[in-house]
Every structure is written in C-alpha cells, then in structure tokens.
Design a protein around this motif. Structure first.
Motif, PDB file in Angstrom:
ATOM      1  N   ALA A  22      32.165  42.930  39.963  1.00  0.00           N
ATOM      2  CA  ALA A  22      31.842  42.983  41.398  1.00  0.00           C
ATOM      3  C   ALA A  22      32.120  41.651  42.098  1.00  0.00           C
ATOM      4  O   ALA A  22      32.176  41.583  43.322  1.00  0.00           O
ATOM      5  N   GLN A  23      32.324  40.582  41.306  1.00  0.00           N
ATOM      6  CA  GLN A  23      32.662  39.277  41.900  1.00  0.00           C
ATOM      7  C   GLN A  23      34.164  39.136  42.160  1.00  0.00           C
ATOM      8  O   GLN A  23      34.603  38.162  42.766  1.00  0.00           O
ATOM      9  N   LEU A  24      34.959  40.054  41.653  1.00  0.00           N
ATOM     10  CA  LEU A  24      36.418  39.929  41.768  1.00  0.00           C
ATOM     11  C   LEU A  24      36.904  40.398  43.138  1.00  0.00           C
ATOM     12  O   LEU A  24      36.156  40.991  43.913  1.00  0.00           O
ATOM     13  N   GLU A  25      38.190  40.130  43.396  1.00  0.00           N
ATOM     14  CA  GLU A  25      38.799  40.629  44.631  1.00  0.00           C
ATOM     15  C   GLU A  25      39.690  41.837  44.369  1.00  0.00           C
ATOM     16  O   GLU A  25      39.962  42.640  45.258  1.00  0.00           O
ATOM     17  N   ARG A  26      40.159  41.918  43.128  1.00  0.00           N
ATOM     18  CA  ARG A  26      41.101  42.990  42.846  1.00  0.00           C
ATOM     19  C   ARG A  26      41.025  43.426  41.390  1.00  0.00           C
ATOM     20  O   ARG A  26      40.891  42.591  40.496  1.00  0.00           O
ATOM     21  N   MET A  27      41.077  44.736  41.180  1.00  0.00           N
ATOM     22  CA  MET A  27      41.124  45.272  39.816  1.00  0.00           C
ATOM     23  C   MET A  27      42.271  46.270  39.709  1.00  0.00           C
ATOM     24  O   MET A  27      42.399  47.166  40.542  1.00  0.00           O
ATOM     25  N   ILE A  28      43.097  46.077  38.678  1.00  0.00           N
ATOM     26  CA  ILE A  28      44.203  46.995  38.421  1.00  0.00           C
ATOM     27  C   ILE A  28      43.876  47.737  37.130  1.00  0.00           C
ATOM     28  O   ILE A  28      43.666  47.106  36.090  1.00  0.00           O
ATOM     29  N   PHE A  29      43.785  49.053  37.196  1.00  0.00           N
ATOM     30  CA  PHE A  29      43.439  49.855  36.020  1.00  0.00           C
ATOM     31  C   PHE A  29      44.679  50.517  35.440  1.00  0.00           C
ATOM     32  O   PHE A  29      45.437  51.159  36.175  1.00  0.00           O
ATOM     33  N   ILE A  30      44.863  50.373  34.150  1.00  0.00           N
ATOM     34  CA  ILE A  30      45.949  51.067  33.458  1.00  0.00           C
ATOM     35  C   ILE A  30      45.324  52.229  32.688  1.00  0.00           C
ATOM     36  O   ILE A  30      44.496  52.013  31.797  1.00  0.00           O
ATOM     37  N   CYS A  31      45.695  53.449  33.072  1.00  0.00           N
ATOM     38  CA  CYS A  31      45.116  54.636  32.448  1.00  0.00           C
ATOM     39  C   CYS A  31      46.038  55.133  31.348  1.00  0.00           C
ATOM     40  O   CYS A  31      47.163  55.552  31.626  1.00  0.00           O
ATOM     41  N   GLY A  32      45.556  55.092  30.118  1.00  0.00           N
ATOM     42  CA  GLY A  32      46.355  55.565  28.989  1.00  0.00           C
ATOM     43  C   GLY A  32      46.334  57.083  28.889  1.00  0.00           C
ATOM     44  O   GLY A  32      45.517  57.761  29.527  1.00  0.00           O
ATOM     45  N   ARG A  33      47.250  57.625  28.111  1.00  0.00           N
ATOM     46  CA  ARG A  33      47.297  59.059  27.785  1.00  0.00           C
ATOM     47  C   ARG A  33      47.864  59.200  26.378  1.00  0.00           C
ATOM     48  O   ARG A  33      48.236  58.222  25.760  1.00  0.00           O
ATOM     49  N   TYR A  34      47.947  60.410  25.891  1.00  0.00           N
ATOM     50  CA  TYR A  34      48.497  60.714  24.558  1.00  0.00           C
ATOM     51  C   TYR A  34      47.759  59.933  23.470  1.00  0.00           C
ATOM     52  O   TYR A  34      46.539  59.842  23.493  1.00  0.00           O
ATOM     53  N   GLU A  35      48.522  59.297  22.555  1.00  0.00           N
ATOM     54  CA  GLU A  35      47.861  58.535  21.492  1.00  0.00           C
ATOM     55  C   GLU A  35      47.416  57.162  21.980  1.00  0.00           C
ATOM     56  O   GLU A  35      46.753  56.419  21.250  1.00  0.00           O
ATOM     57  N   GLY A  36      47.840  56.801  23.166  1.00  0.00           N
ATOM     58  CA  GLY A  36      47.469  55.500  23.709  1.00  0.00           C
ATOM     59  C   GLY A  36      48.678  54.768  24.261  1.00  0.00           C
ATOM     60  O   GLY A  36      49.666  55.390  24.667  1.00  0.00           O
ATOM     61  N   VAL A  37      48.581  53.441  24.271  1.00  0.00           N
ATOM     62  CA  VAL A  37      49.510  52.591  25.012  1.00  0.00           C
ATOM     63  C   VAL A  37      50.111  51.563  24.053  1.00  0.00           C
ATOM     64  O   VAL A  37      49.393  51.042  23.177  1.00  0.00           O
ATOM     65  N   ASP A  38      51.380  51.263  24.209  1.00  0.00           N
ATOM     66  CA  ASP A  38      52.025  50.224  23.391  1.00  0.00           C
ATOM     67  C   ASP A  38      51.147  48.961  23.378  1.00  0.00           C
ATOM     68  O   ASP A  38      50.715  48.473  24.435  1.00  0.00           O
ATOM     69  N   GLU A  39      50.885  48.449  22.188  1.00  0.00           N
ATOM     70  CA  GLU A  39      49.911  47.366  22.030  1.00  0.00           C
ATOM     71  C   GLU A  39      50.278  46.107  22.814  1.00  0.00           C
ATOM     72  O   GLU A  39      49.416  45.286  23.154  1.00  0.00           O
ATOM     73  N   ARG A  40      51.551  45.931  23.151  1.00  0.00           N
ATOM     74  CA  ARG A  40      51.928  44.726  23.905  1.00  0.00           C
ATOM     75  C   ARG A  40      51.320  44.706  25.307  1.00  0.00           C
ATOM     76  O   ARG A  40      51.180  43.640  25.917  1.00  0.00           O
ATOM     77  N   VAL A  41      50.936  45.889  25.780  1.00  0.00           N
ATOM     78  CA  VAL A  41      50.236  45.941  27.073  1.00  0.00           C
ATOM     79  C   VAL A  41      48.854  45.298  26.936  1.00  0.00           C
ATOM     80  O   VAL A  41      48.432  44.499  27.774  1.00  0.00           O
ATOM     81  N   ALA A  42      48.154  45.629  25.851  1.00  0.00           N
ATOM     82  CA  ALA A  42      46.833  45.018  25.610  1.00  0.00           C
ATOM     83  C   ALA A  42      46.976  43.519  25.361  1.00  0.00           C
ATOM     84  O   ALA A  42      46.153  42.717  25.818  1.00  0.00           O
ATOM     85  N   GLU A  43      48.034  43.135  24.665  1.00  0.00           N
ATOM     86  CA  GLU A  43      48.165  41.736  24.262  1.00  0.00           C
ATOM     87  C   GLU A  43      48.672  40.825  25.376  1.00  0.00           C
ATOM     88  O   GLU A  43      48.217  39.682  25.493  1.00  0.00           O
TER      89      GLU A  43
END
Ligand code: SAH
Length: 256
Positions: free
Chosen positions: A113-134
């Motif tokens: 709640a202290q931030l100005e902006r949040m970008i959410f990445i919504c995964g699907r299927y088995e998930g998301v290529d790990e380089r996105v998390a890293e």
C-alpha cells in the motif's frame, strides 16, 4: 496507485474489479487498473505465449519473451541486462503470481500500500519460465498453500487487500484499523498490554460483529453490546477476539 495486470485472459477482470470498495476507489481515482493482453507482445503469426518444457514432462510453460516485453513496455524502459531484476524504481513492484512464491499476508498488503505502482504477471498452465522469477519480477507471491489454475484470481485478491488500505478507499477510515490481522484492537490499556504480551506479531482476528435483531431464533446478542457502556464494549470485544483467535487460529497466539 496504479495496477497493471498481464494476462492471457484479459476479459477475466471485467467482473471482480467492478464492485464495492475497489469500484469506488477506481471511480474516485484512488486506484487505476489496466489490463494488458499478453498476446499483444508476441511477434509471431500465431501469437504464441507458451511452449513445451525443457527436460520434458507434462503441460506448457509461459515463454519469457512476451512477458519481458510486456513489462518493459509498461515501464517504458528495458530490464534484465542478464544480471539484475527489473526493479529500478523502488516505488514499483513487479509481482509474479506463483504457488511457489512467498506467502501473501496483511503485512505484505500494508507494504504494497506504500507503493505507487504494481505490475502483476498472471501465470497459466504449468507456470512461467523461471527467468521471469529470477530477472524480471521483484517478488514471487503465493496467496496460499494450494494450487489454482491461473494467477488472475490471486492478483485480484491482492489488489482488493491493498486497495482497502489506501487512504480514502474505505468510507470509514477507522474500519481498516480494527480488523483481523491489524494492530491490536482498541481496548482498555491494561488489557492491551496483557494481550500484547501473549499475541505473536501483534495480530488477532477480528472480534465478532452483531446487528439487529437483538434476539434471532432464540439466540441473543451479548448483553454488554446493548448496554451502551463503551469501555465495557471495548473490553468484551478484545476478550472475544482473543477467544476467537484461540479457537480458529491458535498458531497466531504462539505459546501461552
Ligand atoms: N506448476 C505450478 C502450478 C501452476 S498453476 C506449481 O506446482 O507450483 C498456474 C498458475 O496459477 C501459476 O503460474 C500462478 O500464476 C497461478 N497460481 C496457482 N496457484 C497459485 C497460488 N497459490 N498463489 C498465486 N498464484 C497461483
């Protein structure tokens, strides 16, 4: 606060963000919500967002390129120069929804709640290529120890919890202060002190609420709530919150 949602199902958000507090916060300009269709950031004819996993196994995995492109287009600059995550601006969080992420709770909501902006990445299927998390996300976030089929519902849940903490979002400012998981509810100072010593991380569940009729099918509202003695009411509420926490969430109380 600006929320951006990156998803392969942009229509998903038509309903859940158009009611109650979130709707009013949008109308009042307290929050702005934008939905980005991940397929817009593909370059091939088939608008491919997923591919088979390296190493074999079931299912499909969301590819990194469209996700990086989507976030970069939102930020207006490139990220991920092969070493550091995409953060850059400390007032912006890039949140990957993931069953394998850190657990979301009220404390996290307060931090967001202290931030100005949040970008959410919504995964699907088995998930998301790990380089996105890293290398792209600043946080990998789970809403609980269970597996859902997509990150859209989890993202909505986080947006809801964060929005109601923003100044002006609730009609009555006091109401986000006495809720479950907030600081200890207002109580007589002595009771407060004795509770504080027993309650780990200073959280309790909310106290029970009652409204009219005072008697319903033979079940009466606790007498003290009807009496109008404010300090007695505060005491009763603290004790009832403690009792309910003990019954439903003894883990919050730690050792007594
Ligand atoms: N194979 C993954 C689950 C993939 S579910 C695993 O076992 O961990 C597909 C997508 O749903 C995930 O990429 C994530 O974005 C979302 N998701 C599922 N469960 C979630 C949870 N508990 N919290 C947040 N997101 C979740």
């Amino acid at each position: 606060m600006r929320f951006d949602l990156i998803t392969i199902f942009p229509e998903f958000f038509a309903g859940p963000l158009e009611h109650g507090i979130v709707r009013r916060a949008r109308e009042a300009g307290i929050v702005e919500v934008r939905v980005q269709d991940l397929r817009q950031f593909t370059k091939d004819r088939h608008r491919t967002v997923d591919d088979r996993p390296f190493g074999g196994g079931e299912g499909m995995v969301l590819k990194p390129e469209p996700l990086f492109e989507a976030v970069e287009s939102l930020l207006g600059h490139g990220v991920g120069d092969a070493s550091k995550p995409g953060a850059a601006d400390p007032k912006t969080a890039i949140v990957l929804m993931s069953a394998a992420g850190k657990l979301f709770n009220q404390e996290t909501a307060r931090r967001y709640a202290q931030l100005e902006r949040m970008i959410f990445i919504c995964g699907r299927y088995e998930g998301v290529d790990e380089r996105v998390a890293e290398y792209l996300a600043t946080e990998e976030l789970s809403i609980g120890d269970f597996v859902l089929s997509g990150g859209e519902l989890p993202a909505v849940l986080v947006i809801d919890a964060v929005t109601r903490l923003l100044p002006g979002a609730l009609g009555n400012e006091a109401s986000s202060q006495n809720e479950s998981f907030s600081e200890l509810p207002s109580a007589a100072p002595s009771l407060r002190a004795s509770l504080a010593s027993r309650v780990s991380n200073h959280t309790l569940l909310d106290f029970p609420h009652y409204t009219r009729p005072a008697e319903f099918r033979g079940w009466a509202v606790p007498q003290v709530l009807i009496g109008g003695n404010h300090s007695e009411v505060a005491k009763w509420r603290s004790a009832a919150a403690l009792e309910k926490t003990r019954r439903n969430r003894p883990d919050l109380l730690g050792k007594e």
